[in-house]
Every structure is written in C-alpha cells, then in structure tokens.
Motif scaffolding. Structure first.
Motif, PDB file in Angstrom:
ATOM      1  N   ILE A   1       0.851  -1.437   0.122  1.00 23.84           N
ATOM      2  CA  ILE A   1      -0.009   0.171  -0.229  1.00 23.84           C
ATOM      3  C   ILE A   1       0.207   1.407  -0.133  1.00 23.84           C
ATOM      4  O   ILE A   1       1.818   1.381   1.039  1.00 23.84           O
ATOM      5  N   THR A   2       1.089   2.065  -1.091  1.00 23.52           N
ATOM      6  CA  THR A   2       1.761   2.686  -1.258  1.00 23.52           C
ATOM      7  C   THR A   2       0.897   4.132  -0.518  1.00 23.52           C
ATOM      8  O   THR A   2      -0.114   4.600  -0.153  1.00 23.52           O
ATOM      9  N   ALA A   3       1.573   5.578   0.138  1.00 24.71           N
ATOM     10  CA  ALA A   3       1.227   6.647   0.408  1.00 24.71           C
ATOM     11  C   ALA A   3      -0.033   6.143   1.296  1.00 24.71           C
ATOM     12  O   ALA A   3      -1.139   6.583   0.987  1.00 24.71           O
ATOM     13  N   SER A   4       0.282   5.793   2.559  1.00 24.07           N
ATOM     14  CA  SER A   4      -0.631   5.021   3.492  1.00 24.07           C
ATOM     15  C   SER A   4      -1.615   6.302   4.033  1.00 24.07           C
ATOM     16  O   SER A   4      -0.815   7.441   4.682  1.00 24.07           O
ATOM     17  N   ARG A   5      -2.740   6.286   4.200  1.00 19.26           N
ATOM     18  CA  ARG A   5      -3.344   7.374   5.612  1.00 19.26           C
ATOM     19  C   ARG A   5      -4.376   6.448   6.490  1.00 19.26           C
ATOM     20  O   ARG A   5      -3.908   5.128   6.469  1.00 19.26           O
ATOM     21  N   ALA A   6      -4.860   7.617   7.596  1.00 19.44           N
ATOM     22  CA  ALA A   6      -5.317   7.132   8.477  1.00 19.44           C
ATOM     23  C   ALA A   6      -5.854   5.735   8.282  1.00 19.44           C
ATOM     24  O   ALA A   6      -6.122   5.248   9.339  1.00 19.44           O
ATOM     25  N   ALA A   7      -7.323   6.167   6.604  1.00 19.05           N
ATOM     26  CA  ALA A   7      -8.346   5.095   6.605  1.00 19.05           C
ATOM     27  C   ALA A   7      -7.740   3.765   5.827  1.00 19.05           C
ATOM     28  O   ALA A   7      -8.512   3.338   6.588  1.00 19.05           O
ATOM     29  N   ASP A   8      -6.385   3.661   5.955  1.00 20.11           N
ATOM     30  CA  ASP A   8      -5.893   2.381   5.547  1.00 20.11           C
ATOM     31  C   ASP A   8      -5.689   1.285   6.828  1.00 20.11           C
ATOM     32  O   ASP A   8      -5.642   0.024   6.494  1.00 20.11           O
ATOM     33  N   THR A   9      -6.149   1.657   8.113  1.00 21.03           N
ATOM     34  CA  THR A   9      -5.958   0.869   9.199  1.00 21.03           C
ATOM     35  C   THR A   9      -7.562  -0.031   8.758  1.00 21.03           C
ATOM     36  O   THR A   9      -7.911   0.181   9.432  1.00 21.03           O
ATOM     37  N   ALA A  10      -6.796  -0.831   9.391  1.00 19.04           N
ATOM     38  CA  ALA A  10      -7.591  -2.698   9.406  1.00 19.04           C
ATOM     39  C   ALA A  10      -6.628  -3.766   9.399  1.00 19.04           C
ATOM     40  O   ALA A  10      -5.459  -3.637   9.405  1.00 19.04           O
ATOM     41  N   SER A  11      -7.256  -4.182   9.512  1.00 22.20           N
ATOM     42  CA  SER A  11      -6.471  -5.817   8.985  1.00 22.20           C
ATOM     43  C   SER A  11      -6.714  -6.521   7.855  1.00 22.20           C
ATOM     44  O   SER A  11      -7.616  -6.045   7.290  1.00 22.20           O
ATOM     45  N   TYR A  12      -5.487  -6.849   7.238  1.00 21.35           N
ATOM     46  CA  TYR A  12      -5.659  -7.489   6.065  1.00 21.35           C
ATOM     47  C   TYR A  12      -5.178  -9.031   5.535  1.00 21.35           C
ATOM     48  O   TYR A  12      -4.155  -9.289   6.123  1.00 21.35           O
ATOM     49  N   PHE A  13      -6.200  -9.565   4.878  1.00 15.85           N
ATOM     50  CA  PHE A  13      -6.018 -11.226   4.822  1.00 15.85           C
ATOM     51  C   PHE A  13      -5.517 -11.928   3.784  1.00 15.85           C
ATOM     52  O   PHE A  13      -6.114 -10.518   2.468  1.00 15.85           O
ATOM     53  N   CYS A  14      -4.773 -12.529   3.597  1.00 19.94           N
ATOM     54  CA  CYS A  14      -4.542 -12.643   1.826  1.00 19.94           C
ATOM     55  C   CYS A  14      -5.792 -14.499   1.433  1.00 19.94           C
ATOM     56  O   CYS A  14      -5.927 -14.755   3.056  1.00 19.94           O
ATOM     57  N   ALA A  15      -5.718 -14.915   0.749  1.00 16.55           N
ATOM     58  CA  ALA A  15      -6.383 -16.093   0.451  1.00 16.55           C
ATOM     59  C   ALA A  15      -6.401 -17.076  -0.668  1.00 16.55           C
ATOM     60  O   ALA A  15      -6.253 -15.873  -1.874  1.00 16.55           O
ATOM     61  N   THR A  16      -6.378 -18.041  -0.374  1.00 10.63           N
ATOM     62  CA  THR A  16      -5.957 -18.722  -1.731  1.00 10.63           C
ATOM     63  C   THR A  16      -6.795 -20.077  -1.749  1.00 10.63           C
ATOM     64  O   THR A  16      -7.948 -19.995  -1.324  1.00 10.63           O
ATOM     65  N   ASP A  17      -7.500 -19.299  -3.269  1.00  6.56           N
ATOM     66  CA  ASP A  17      -8.334 -19.717  -3.770  1.00  6.56           C
ATOM     67  C   ASP A  17      -7.913 -21.254  -4.685  1.00  6.56           C
ATOM     68  O   ASP A  17      -6.992 -21.482  -5.358  1.00  6.56           O
ATOM     69  N   LEU A  18      -8.990 -22.555  -4.663  1.00  6.20           N
ATOM     70  CA  LEU A  18      -8.709 -23.645  -5.371  1.00  6.20           C
ATOM     71  C   LEU A  18      -9.623 -23.881  -5.505  1.00  6.20           C
ATOM     72  O   LEU A  18     -11.264 -24.198  -4.302  1.00  6.20           O
ATOM     73  N   PHE A  19      -9.771 -25.224  -6.528  1.00  2.00           N
ATOM     74  CA  PHE A  19     -11.222 -25.438  -7.710  1.00  2.00           C
ATOM     75  C   PHE A  19     -11.292 -26.751  -6.770  1.00  2.00           C
ATOM     76  O   PHE A  19     -10.150 -27.322  -6.813  1.00  2.00           O
ATOM     77  N   THR A  20     -11.981 -27.513  -5.712  1.00  2.60           N
ATOM     78  CA  THR A  20     -12.215 -28.993  -5.160  1.00  2.60           C
ATOM     79  C   THR A  20     -12.794 -29.392  -6.450  1.00  2.60           C
ATOM     80  O   THR A  20     -14.166 -28.242  -6.966  1.00  2.60           O
ATOM     81  N   GLY A  21     -13.361 -30.837  -5.713  1.00  4.35           N
ATOM     82  CA  GLY A  21     -14.244 -31.510  -7.259  1.00  4.35           C
ATOM     83  C   GLY A  21     -16.110 -30.627  -6.328  1.00  4.35           C
ATOM     84  O   GLY A  21     -16.966 -30.341  -7.137  1.00  4.35           O
ATOM     85  N   GLY A  22     -15.493 -30.569  -5.254  1.00  5.43           N
ATOM     86  CA  GLY A  22     -17.577 -29.603  -4.740  1.00  5.43           C
ATOM     87  C   GLY A  22     -17.243 -28.445  -4.810  1.00  5.43           C
ATOM     88  O   GLY A  22     -18.351 -27.639  -4.366  1.00  5.43           O
ATOM     89  N   GLY A  23     -16.374 -26.994  -5.790  1.00  8.35           N
ATOM     90  CA  GLY A  23     -17.049 -26.122  -5.906  1.00  8.35           C
ATOM     91  C   GLY A  23     -16.032 -24.938  -5.459  1.00  8.35           C
ATOM     92  O   GLY A  23     -14.264 -26.105  -5.137  1.00  8.35           O
ATOM     93  N   ASN A  24     -15.579 -23.870  -5.291  1.00  7.57           N
ATOM     94  CA  ASN A  24     -14.241 -22.725  -5.608  1.00  7.57           C
ATOM     95  C   ASN A  24     -14.162 -22.998  -3.198  1.00  7.57           C
ATOM     96  O   ASN A  24     -15.118 -22.766  -2.959  1.00  7.57           O
ATOM     97  N   LYS A  25     -12.745 -22.718  -2.529  1.00 12.68           N
ATOM     98  CA  LYS A  25     -12.840 -22.624  -1.749  1.00 12.68           C
ATOM     99  C   LYS A  25     -11.391 -21.189  -1.542  1.00 12.68           C
ATOM    100  O   LYS A  25     -10.618 -21.973  -2.257  1.00 12.68           O
ATOM    101  N   LEU A  26     -12.125 -20.626  -0.886  1.00 14.04           N
ATOM    102  CA  LEU A  26     -10.796 -20.095   0.070  1.00 14.04           C
ATOM    103  C   LEU A  26     -10.550 -20.331   0.833  1.00 14.04           C
ATOM    104  O   LEU A  26     -11.133 -20.543   1.912  1.00 14.04           O
ATOM    105  N   THR A  27      -9.377 -20.347   1.204  1.00 13.75           N
ATOM    106  CA  THR A  27      -8.296 -20.318   2.879  1.00 13.75           C
ATOM    107  C   THR A  27      -7.449 -18.941   2.816  1.00 13.75           C
ATOM    108  O   THR A  27      -6.788 -18.866   2.398  1.00 13.75           O
ATOM    109  N   PHE A  28      -8.335 -18.741   4.759  1.00 17.71           N
ATOM    110  CA  PHE A  28      -8.057 -17.348   5.058  1.00 17.71           C
ATOM    111  C   PHE A  28      -6.789 -17.755   5.775  1.00 17.71           C
ATOM    112  O   PHE A  28      -5.950 -18.520   6.588  1.00 17.71           O
TER     113      PHE A  28
END
Lengths: 113, 113
Positions: free
Chosen positions: B76-103
């Motif tokens: 995040i460039t030139a951060s602002r006070a409003a950027d204060t938050a939690s940030y999560f990455c999530a990996t997306d994998l297609f399984t036989g039952g559908g797409n699932k995000l794992t955080f």
C-alpha cells in the motif's frame, strides 16, 4: 455487484439454546455460498459451503449445521449451543467462475454464555 | 488449517509511508486474493491475482505473486489513516465440490497521523 444480508448483527444466547442465523444474497443467481467463523483477532475458518440448493459441504466437524432452502438463502443452525460456538460469523457469496471475487456480509457476533 | 500465513502479524507506520505485507501458502492455487477488514466488520475484496500473473495494480495497491516460492505481497503506497485495518490473503482452489478460499491469520495495519 452482490449484496449480502445477514441478521441479526449481534446475538447473546445461553448454552444449550438453539441457533438460527440467516444470510440472503442479492445481485446474483446460483452463487456459491459460504459460512465462516472468525475468533477474536484471528483469521477466518471455513465452516460450510454450498454450490446449489440442498447441497452442503462441511469443512470441520462441529456442533453446527447449514441448509440452503433457496438459491440465495443460506442458514446456519445449531440445536444446542456450546460456549465454544462464540465468535463472529460471516456469510459469503461468489459466482461460479474460479476468478470471481467473494463478497462478504456484515457478520453476526455471537456470544454464548 | 490455515493455508496462508501473513507476515508481519502487526505493522505500525506513519501516514504517507508505504506498507508491505507478505503472505505464504502451501499448496497449488487457482488465484490469490487480498481482503481488508475494519474492526468488527465484514471483509472487503481488494484485489485478485491469478496464478499465471506476477504483478497487479489497483490504485495505491500493488500485489505480487511468486508461485515458485508460494508467496505473495501486498504493498500500500502513500498510506492514510483510513487504511488502518486488518488485511488477509486468501488462496483460492477449485475442488470437486466447488471453489474454496482459505484465509490466512491476517496482518493488523495501523497508520498513525
């Protein structure tokens, strides 16, 4: 874009009582739907997901169950709540493509006393 | 289990500085997504990067993906006070039952004035 509705926003329930959390989706049809739980200060744990009406996949063994009676309605339930069921419950929706973003509802904060 | 692990767990910077968060994961993925969560709220999708992409930009956000190292970074460039938050990455994998995000467990960013 999709809009996810969840209610209630907060809920305080005694141990042993039943639970029903509802999630409805607008702006899409035939979405994949998800229930997540987030413990305080932690990441999201996937509880259930559904690719269609009546189709539920459970990710972890637990005291909860899920149902999808309509295309855009997803319900999280319990017959008897445990203390460990406390947490922040989030419903999410996404399209069928593997390159679709996932939209989240505002969440329900459940406290079991 | 958590697929993605963010680093650092917490980050405090001054407004105007850049913030870099990293994410590592374990298995092959279809895509990787970054989300933001303000305290006690639902998650908001920030950016999606496909497994065959190496870098992606969106406004002040820059995401990189290195599938050989199974890692991603969010800048995040030139951060602002409003950027204060939690940030999560999530990996997306297609399984036989559908797409699932794992955080992942998230990075708590605090931007101070």
């Amino acid at each position: 874009s999709q809009t996810i509705h969840q209610w209630p926003a907060t809920l305080v329930q005694p141990v042993g009582s039943p639970l029903s959390l509802e999630c409805t989706v607008e702006g899409t049809s035939n979405p994949n739907l998800y229930w997540y739980r987030q413990a305080a200060g932690r990441g999201l744990q996937l509880l259930f997901y559904s690719v269609g009406i009546g189709q539920i996949s459970s990710e972890v063994p637990q005291n909860l169950s899920a149902s999808r009676p309509q295309d855009r309605q997803f319900i999280l339930s319990s017959k008897k709540l445990l203390l460990s069921d406390s947490g922040f419950y989030l419903c999410a929706s996404r399209g069928e493509s593997s390159y679709n973003e996932q939209f989240f509802g505002p969440g329900t904060r459940l406290t079991v006393l | 289990s958590q697929q993605g692990e963010e680093d650092p767990q917490a980050l405090s910077i001054q407004e105007g500085e850049n913030a870099t968060m990293n994410c590592s994961y374990k298995t092959s993925i279809n895509n990787l997504q970054w989300y933001r969560q303000n305290s006690g709220r639902g998650l908001v999708h920030l950016i999606l990067i496909r497994s065959n992409e190496r870098e992606k930009h969106s406004g002040r956000l820059r995401v990189t993906l290195d599938t050989s190292k199974k890692s991603s970074s969010l800048l995040i460039t030139a951060s602002r006070a409003a950027d204060t938050a939690s940030y999560f990455c999530a990996t997306d994998l297609f399984t036989g039952g559908g797409n699932k995000l794992t955080f992942g467990t998230g990075t708590q960013l605090k931007v101070e004035l």
